[in-house]
Design an enzyme around this catalytic site. Structure first.
Site, mmCIF file in Angstrom:
data_model
loop_
_atom_site.group_PDB
_atom_site.id
_atom_site.type_symbol
_atom_site.label_atom_id
_atom_site.label_comp_id
_atom_site.label_asym_id
_atom_site.label_seq_id
_atom_site.Cartn_x
_atom_site.Cartn_y
_atom_site.Cartn_z
ATOM 1 N N GLN A 1 0.729 -0.268 -4.632
ATOM 2 C CA GLN A 1 -0.632 0.237 -4.788
ATOM 3 C C GLN A 1 -0.639 1.720 -4.534
ATOM 4 O O GLN A 1 0.026 2.198 -3.616
ATOM 5 C CB GLN A 1 -1.548 -0.494 -3.795
ATOM 6 C CG GLN A 1 -2.948 0.055 -3.662
ATOM 7 C CD GLN A 1 -3.035 1.190 -2.642
ATOM 8 O OE1 GLN A 1 -2.180 1.321 -1.801
ATOM 9 N NE2 GLN A 1 -4.060 2.027 -2.777
ATOM 10 N N LYS B 1 -7.962 -1.432 -9.124
ATOM 11 C CA LYS B 1 -8.505 -2.223 -8.023
ATOM 12 C C LYS B 1 -9.746 -1.558 -7.443
ATOM 13 O O LYS B 1 -9.724 -0.373 -7.114
ATOM 14 C CB LYS B 1 -7.439 -2.367 -6.929
ATOM 15 C CG LYS B 1 -7.909 -3.087 -5.682
ATOM 16 C CD LYS B 1 -6.734 -3.461 -4.781
ATOM 17 C CE LYS B 1 -7.208 -4.064 -3.484
ATOM 18 N NZ LYS B 1 -7.775 -3.073 -2.554
ATOM 19 N N GLY C 1 -12.736 -11.446 0.779
ATOM 20 C CA GLY C 1 -13.366 -12.665 1.277
ATOM 21 C C GLY C 1 -12.530 -13.916 1.097
ATOM 22 O O GLY C 1 -12.942 -14.986 1.532
ATOM 23 N N TYR D 1 -3.286 5.552 -4.892
ATOM 24 C CA TYR D 1 -4.620 6.104 -5.128
ATOM 25 C C TYR D 1 -4.572 6.993 -6.365
ATOM 26 O O TYR D 1 -3.497 7.454 -6.758
ATOM 27 C CB TYR D 1 -5.082 6.878 -3.896
ATOM 28 C CG TYR D 1 -5.270 5.951 -2.720
ATOM 29 C CD1 TYR D 1 -6.438 5.206 -2.584
ATOM 30 C CD2 TYR D 1 -4.269 5.784 -1.783
ATOM 31 C CE1 TYR D 1 -6.600 4.315 -1.542
ATOM 32 C CE2 TYR D 1 -4.420 4.888 -0.723
ATOM 33 C CZ TYR D 1 -5.587 4.160 -0.613
ATOM 34 O OH TYR D 1 -5.742 3.280 0.410
ATOM 35 N N SER E 1 -13.258 -6.078 -6.479
ATOM 36 C CA SER E 1 -13.030 -5.933 -5.036
ATOM 37 C C SER E 1 -14.087 -5.048 -4.413
ATOM 38 O O SER E 1 -14.549 -4.082 -5.026
ATOM 39 C CB SER E 1 -11.644 -5.303 -4.804
ATOM 40 O OG SER E 1 -11.483 -4.933 -3.444
ATOM 41 N N SER F 1 0.817 -1.203 0.000
ATOM 42 C CA SER F 1 0.000 0.000 0.000
ATOM 43 C C SER F 1 0.857 1.261 0.000
ATOM 44 O O SER F 1 1.951 1.294 0.567
ATOM 45 C CB SER F 1 -0.882 -0.017 1.256
ATOM 46 O OG SER F 1 -1.517 1.222 1.457
ATOM 47 N N HIS G 1 -13.182 -3.998 -1.331
ATOM 48 C CA HIS G 1 -12.295 -3.531 -0.270
ATOM 49 C C HIS G 1 -12.487 -4.356 0.995
ATOM 50 O O HIS G 1 -12.425 -3.822 2.115
ATOM 51 C CB HIS G 1 -12.534 -2.042 -0.001
ATOM 52 C CG HIS G 1 -11.252 -1.294 0.309
ATOM 53 N ND1 HIS G 1 -10.590 -0.538 -0.624
ATOM 54 C CD2 HIS G 1 -10.510 -1.216 1.434
ATOM 55 C CE1 HIS G 1 -9.507 -0.010 -0.082
ATOM 56 N NE2 HIS G 1 -9.434 -0.411 1.169
ATOM 57 N N ARG H 1 -10.117 -16.645 1.944
ATOM 58 C CA ARG H 1 -9.507 -17.141 3.185
ATOM 59 C C ARG H 1 -8.860 -18.504 3.003
ATOM 60 O O ARG H 1 -8.091 -18.938 3.843
ATOM 61 C CB ARG H 1 -10.582 -17.282 4.287
ATOM 62 C CG ARG H 1 -11.295 -16.013 4.682
ATOM 63 C CD ARG H 1 -10.416 -15.081 5.481
ATOM 64 N NE ARG H 1 -11.154 -13.857 5.791
ATOM 65 C CZ ARG H 1 -11.270 -12.821 4.950
ATOM 66 N NH1 ARG H 1 -10.681 -12.849 3.772
ATOM 67 N NH2 ARG H 1 -11.957 -11.751 5.303
ATOM 68 N N ARG I 1 -6.759 -10.131 4.900
ATOM 69 C CA ARG I 1 -6.714 -10.374 6.337
ATOM 70 C C ARG I 1 -5.801 -11.547 6.714
ATOM 71 O O ARG I 1 -5.053 -11.440 7.685
ATOM 72 C CB ARG I 1 -8.124 -10.583 6.876
ATOM 73 C CG ARG I 1 -8.933 -9.278 6.943
ATOM 74 C CD ARG I 1 -10.327 -9.526 7.484
ATOM 75 N NE ARG I 1 -11.169 -8.325 7.487
ATOM 76 C CZ ARG I 1 -11.841 -7.867 6.445
ATOM 77 N NH1 ARG I 1 -11.773 -8.507 5.282
ATOM 78 N NH2 ARG I 1 -12.575 -6.771 6.538
ATOM 79 N N THR J 1 -6.127 2.071 -6.672
ATOM 80 C CA THR J 1 -7.348 1.735 -5.923
ATOM 81 C C THR J 1 -8.395 2.809 -6.169
ATOM 82 O O THR J 1 -8.168 3.972 -5.849
ATOM 83 C CB THR J 1 -7.042 1.638 -4.425
ATOM 84 O OG1 THR J 1 -6.107 0.583 -4.228
ATOM 85 C CG2 THR J 1 -8.300 1.356 -3.624
#
Lengths: 362, 362, 362, 362
Positions: free
Chosen positions: B107, B233, B290, B109, B255, B86, B257, B292, B312, B135
């Site tokens: 990444q 993204k 999402g 903005y 995405s 990021s 986010h 995982r 995550r 993004t």
């Protein structure tokens, strides 16, 4: 040990859906049909069954109770059902031939090691195994995270938590010490006791029986080697079912390994109709995974299965009370079947059809 | 800090649906396919990936562990995956160029402040950033109510609850004091230590990087400024995907986010097919939000994604064990991918297609 | 006792779906219809009812409170409803004829033993039973596992848990000792007190009343023996409804026995429309199973039922307060009906139709 | 008091579905739209609103906090929203005219007692009420069982539980004693203090305002008596909406009274599209029931509503902090609206349309 039996792969999505799949199906009874003693007999690959269910092959159940697979092999025929024993059983074929009133069916994996497999097939012929089932959905073991969390393994790792768990179940521990049925006996050859330094090569050999290195040619080879009835267990896809029929098998077991292999595959009861449709009347179709009740078996038979494999219930019975426990569980299943057939107003499981199911436009 | 990582926007409806979206998709394996070492390699915008996943850009993860974004930049290439860092990283581009074995992806903005952006792009060229992702779904930060409830902010506000929380995690607090990676380093220029009175203008500048004052012209400008591969993204709408392709981007990241921006948008896995259909084979489509499990990645690839961004999970790994923790998490993902491919009977991720998914008429 | 009343068969899937079936139906009111005193009167088989519900027949409710079935037989007519009393009532037909202000309706099982049945029908004629309902969904009792778990049985088995349960409800126990209404009085003939050694043959006879040994011929025979209105209770299948109409019955009760018989059958409210459609206006259709509220009754009437049978609610009322408790429950139901009709903007239950239901394309 | 505000009718099925209705709708944002200060202004019946929401009329909120309806009448205009005050307010029209910066909108019931209604309309004209809303879904009050359970009533009944509840909230109790706003002031005429013996006739009069004895003629009469804009609140059925338009109303409020009247009616957001379609552009359609978030308001506007009524949120704010609490809640709603519009990439609420919603074929 409980979580090893009870658990499924990863998020247990498939394990959950196996039950939802049955609950989503509604039975529609006929009234006033004068059914008193419904005929529960069916046949699988030409073999007559007094009851339309079979104790499913589960590995190493001797850890739950030393009666192990012998319990199912004794209790199932008594009641008219069959037992299908795993290659990874804690009783060898020879022990079962000696101990059981009739030889159980036998499950094996596709021949990764053809020499070992040939030897096993010969022992199966000698012990007069009436039917062979080859499991095709275990190229590698599934990711059962309850086992990972408990560090469940064969041979067992000693951790403080495990030690405590053993000590807090003294009856179970004592039984295990007296009759330590925790190794796959079919891999030991003739010896009665496994010495500890033989454990690792033994396990390596037994894991090799489940191998990703097998394909449809191996099924052809197996078919050519085994003269008796042959089931393929672990089919979820119509084209695989068709292909197995072309390879000459006598029956298909629709199964997701009780939700213990690839998590995220559909409930086997949900794919059953497509498999039945694809193989037509060429071979018998059986259902495995999620069966807990007599109503579940009736639902599967309505959708075209000839019989169901029942896994966890008999192992719970075994864990709770050895052979007697398995007898009790199978008796409950039979009673549920009788009651369901009477309440459904259907006099024979052979007459079960989608006519007895309810579908809404919902 | 945990709730900042774990939480989503408002009622977390989208956060929940991101998981339901995956659970609603069923995998349909092929039996007996002899898959032993499935090929997991893919390519994104012409860059080869040994594994079809990328550590997603997440801001300010240094607060979880001082290893921060450097951990992903080290652990991902080791295993064959990529890291996408990021703009709000707690390591500057230059620090990453020095510390990581290969330069991570970067990444940023859309250019609200073109001067600052130009400077950043130059630094990215100098540090040889191989791929840029812009993004577009953060015109303003989402309403993350767990942060509001904990008064989570940068710089941190001192409240009794926060103070207690810090004191009850002494290891974490000590690490943070020794190596306070809590500010976005790319905004500090060359200085190694941020003085406290510089904090506010620094934060103002960094927040300015995320701005509602940007539009498609800014994307055109960015495209004209950046010679390398460019991903967009944060796309959920087919016409936006089409428009981005027309603007000359090399790939689309579907995405929401991670459910952290607008609550109530659909799960990204649910809109993926419409995006894939709209852009055809013109550019690569990636999926974020999402993911995982290995099965999630396989499902996304079946629906047309070239790779997945995983957010995550790697940050949990980082928080638990720094670089070593990230290594462990990425290893688990790789193992799950291998197992899933073997169980699915598919020898290469390039062959994944809707053929491996099950759809009922339910 | 509570779980015997409250519970259902096996997994209680049907018990749960009975409620979901109602919740899935939405009412769509009309505004500004000036409804103040909605007309709640309906008719069943030519008999006028002031309220469109009937206390459902439930066996042996005297165990809950000695007022037993007499309570419903008193409270229902007072309010304009009807009581339908079970053959297995703890009050005999003769006792009800003496004690109730008007003779309740009477439920019996198909004639397994025609002599006993003939005698019962004669007693019903003598006591001027206005309507007979024959229950066809109990060829064998359902598998109510809460009863199994509590070892609930008639005569009661004494277990430490049961003994404790009795002792911890002294008021209930005292009432029971003073007026032990726990045996099916219709099977005792004239005697007022049951001697303990007569219990087993008595129970055997009463269980024989529910028998799988009955079919459509027995219904024909019953029809020929009973001159008054005749309902068939326990129909879920359109063809059975049609066949019952052909046998000359005057009404159909769509019922799954409150989810207490075959678990896995659909909610009766969900099959109601198909039954109504199949019998047209030839006979009256009633609904049983899952009715708890005035809105439930209105929904059933919108879908074509003439009235509803209400089981558990009145038995809860009985258990809580005897006849007074039943009065209170029936009063609540009437008030809910009035309120629902007013809020719905419908001035008479005869006008209820699918027009008052909402269906989405969802 | 909390449960009176928070609860719904009977099983609260509608209360729950009001939320599910919103959660089932997904927003689909546009990227890179350069929206910084979205235009939130709308108009209702020709009246300009700076924000597309209105504080819904709720009776007797003075029991929560003495600032009562005055709080909404002050806080709403400050922020650009409107307040719609109930006939059953604890502040009279005259008090609101004196205390509020601009006169709030006024809600009343159809004229059961035309004399009382005429007097009320005259007072509304004198106090320059800009808009009148007539509530048509309360022919009788709903069955709110939480109120029944707490014995909630006006005047309050003293029970040990109530007394304890009052004593354990001393701040609230003290405020109430100092400024006892618990009676509907519009029914008291000019008097400032209600004497206790006047309470019963006062309540009788106020309950009479909600009466089943009204019909479409009363709406015609009301229309002829009120020269200003007129909304009809509580419509769920397209034909009722059409009929109200024919009666000359200026707007329709789709509402199920927050799930507090007939339990089992559909979520108002689910019927909104059919109402919008049926009345076309003839009148303005508003939405009430279940609105808790900025995203909810945006979803309703996408489906054709001009504005939303927000009930429980402002009353929670009132209970927590009086006028200041209402200000805070309305500010949060405005901020959520701004953020949602920016994240959605939509620059004006007037442009919201189904284009911003996502629908799957799922």
């Amino acid at each position: 040990v409980f979580d090893h039996i009870d658990g499924g792969a990863e998020c247990e999505v498939t394990l959950t859906q196996n039950r939802e799949g049955f609950d989503d199906i509604s039975l529609l009874p006929r009234a006033l049909m004068h059914v008193t003693q419904p005929d529960l007999a069916t046949s699988v690959c030409g073999i007559r069954l007094g009851l339309p269910f079979i104790c499913a092959p589960t590995g190493l159940v001797g850890a739950a109770h030393p009666d192990g697979e012998l319990a199912a092999s004794i209790a199932a025929p008594e009641i008219g059902a069959k037992a299908l024993v795993s290659t990874h059983a804690t009783y060898s074929l020879e022990e079962l031939a000696l101990g059981a009133p009739e030889m159980p069916w036998f499950q094996l994996y596709p021949p990764a090691d053809r020499d070992f497999c040939t030897a096993l097939l010969e022992r199966a012929l000698v012990t007069k195994v009436p039917l062979l089932a080859v499991t095709v959905d275990v190229p590698v073991p599934g990711n059962r995270e309850r086992d990972v969390a408990h560090r469940y393994s064969i041979p067992p790792k000693v951790t403080p938590k495990n030690a405590w768990s053993v000590m807090s179940h003294p009856t179970w521990a004592l039984r295990l010490v007296r009759n330590p049925r925790i190794f796959p006996k079919n891999f030991v050859g003739g010896s009665d006791r496994v010495r500890y330094r033989e454990v690792i090569p033994l396990l390596r050999k037994s894991m090799g029986a489940m191998s990703p290195r097998v394909d449809w040619d191996d099924l052809d080879w197996l078919r050519s080697q085994w003269p008796g009835p042959l089931l393929v267990k672990g089919i979820l896809r119509s084209e695989d079912a068709r292909r197995a029929v072309d390879a000459g098998v006598d029956g298909i077991v629709v199964s997701n390994h009780g939700g213990r292999q690839l998590d995220g595959v559909p409930a086997s009861i949900r794919v059953l109709p497509s498999i039945v449709e694809s193989v037509g009347s060429d071979v018998d179709v059986l259902l495995d995974s999620g069966v807990r009740r007599g109503t579940d078996i009736v639902k599967a038979l309505c959708l075209g299965a000839k019989a169901c494999l029942v896994g966890r219930p008999w192992v719970y019975g075994l864990a709770a009370g050895g052979t007697e426990g398995v007898r009790a569980v199978l008796g409950v299943l039979r009673d549920e079947l009788v009651r369901t057939m009477v309440l459904l107003g259907c006099s024979s499981v052979k007459e079960l059809s989608p006519e007895y199911l309810w579908t809404s436009s919902k």
